[in-house]
Write an enzyme that holds these catalytic residues in place. Structure first.
Site, PDB file in Angstrom:
ATOM      1  N   ASP A 138       0.831  -1.200   0.000  1.00 43.02           N
ATOM      2  CA  ASP A 138       0.000   0.000   0.000  1.00 43.02           C
ATOM      3  C   ASP A 138       0.872   1.258   0.000  1.00 43.02           C
ATOM      4  OD1 ASP A 138      -2.196  -1.649   0.195  1.00 43.02           O
ATOM      5  OD2 ASP A 138      -2.392  -1.414   2.370  1.00 43.02           O
ATOM      6  N   VAL A 139       0.291   2.365  -0.426  1.00 43.48           N
ATOM      7  CA  VAL A 139       0.998   3.649  -0.426  1.00 43.48           C
ATOM      8  C   VAL A 139       1.562   3.971   0.963  1.00 43.48           C
ATOM      9  CG1 VAL A 139       0.714   6.154  -0.691  1.00 43.48           C
ATOM     10  CG2 VAL A 139      -0.309   4.603  -2.365  1.00 43.48           C
TER      11      VAL A 139
END
Length: 306
Positions: A138-139
């Site tokens: 994920d970011v």
């Protein structure tokens, strides 16, 4: 202008899910077809279809294709460290705020762009926007990611992750004290029924297994080591939230914003700390480790002082 295509539903895909049927009808990847449906681009007789809706025979569907994205020049990624590099693969240590690859609506830095800017050639296999990517973080998650450079490495690594062969160990800070202190969460994960942007434990979701162990307990939180048996979207975040111990800083899944602020965290406290993979050419097992990033280490320091 966006292109709109009107298509009859062939008998061969009647009853199929929208994402599966569109992938077959249009030659798209299933993820690209799912993205179209998620963005409201698939309609049947004036009704918007979701990716899991079923197509009906003798009907017509309208598919709206967005304008082609403007090609962006590769941009260096500040703080991204190369942990390993050879002709087949490159292992990066991803900083916070960096996506694995470009996606609709994301204008920030990506691992793919950062590698291109640094002169790395990566595999052209996979969907156009995900070339070389065999797994994702994920970011807001930091840590280790492997990216394929050769076409053969892409195929081999993709198969490894599908077969759950790699070892993926994370460090996480969860709210409260888990009971038991170590255990396994075996609960299916699927799209959240009320919010398409997040996931949830749902009946009929994909099998998802997370092993955890408490390494250190604090008055308000616990440091965990997490071993992923499967690799679903947001898996650790969803499973911890389902246990009523969301990751500190994970406001999407119900974390306490006050505790996150006290610890200086502006993202979920999750770090991909260890990765073990089989080298696609030599068969040798490679192991990589990543130290805690600054914000994670600072949060632990503050917890110990509470």
């Amino acid at each position: 202008m966006p292109e709109i295509r009107r298509l009859p539903v062939p008998e061969g895909v009647a009853g199929e899910r929208v994402d599966v049927a569109l992938a077959r009808m249009l030659g798209l990847s299933r993820s690209a077809a799912a993205d179209l449906a998620a963005n409201g681009a698939v309609e049947c007789e004036g009704r918007s279809l979701g990716k899991s809706d079923r197509l009906v025979a003798d009907t017509w569907i309208d598919v709206t294709f967005p304008d082609a994205p403007v090609e962006r020049e590769p941009e260096p990624v500040e703080g991204m460290v190369i942990r390993y590099d050879d002709d087949d693969l490159v292992v990066v240590d991803k900083p916070v705020g960096v996506a694995a690859h470009p996606s609709p609506g994301w204008e920030g830095p990506t691992v793919v762009s950062g590698l291109a800017a640094a002169g790395y050639r990566i595999s052209t296999s996979g969907a156009a926007e995900r070339q070389g990517i065999v797994h994702r973080l994920d970011v807001g998650t930091t840590g280790l990611m492997v990216v394929a450079k050769s076409e053969s490495a892409y195929t081999h690594l993709k198969a490894q992750f599908k077969d759950r062969a790699p070892t993926k160990i994370y460090r996480a800070i969860a709210q409260g004290l888990l009971d038991p202190l170590q255990g396994t969460i075996d609960a299916p994960i699927g799209r959240h029924p009320g919010a398409d942007y997040k996931m949830a434990v749902v009946t009929g979701g994909k099998p998802s297994v997370t092993h955890y162990e408490t390494l250190e307990a604090f008055p308000y939180a616990s440091l965990l080591e997490v071993d992923l048996e499967t690799g679903r979207t947001h898996q650790i975040r969803v499973h911890m939230a389902a246990m009523r111990h969301p990751l500190v800083g994970d406001l999407t899944y119900g974390a306490d914003p006050t505790l996150a602020e006290r610890l200086g965290l502006t993202r979920p406290a999750l770090h991909a700390a260890r990765l073990e993979i089989e080298h696609p050419s030599t068969g040798e097992w490679l192991a990589f480790e990543s130290p805690d990033p600054p914000d994670f280490a600072q949060a632990l320091h503050r917890l110990r002082d509470l």
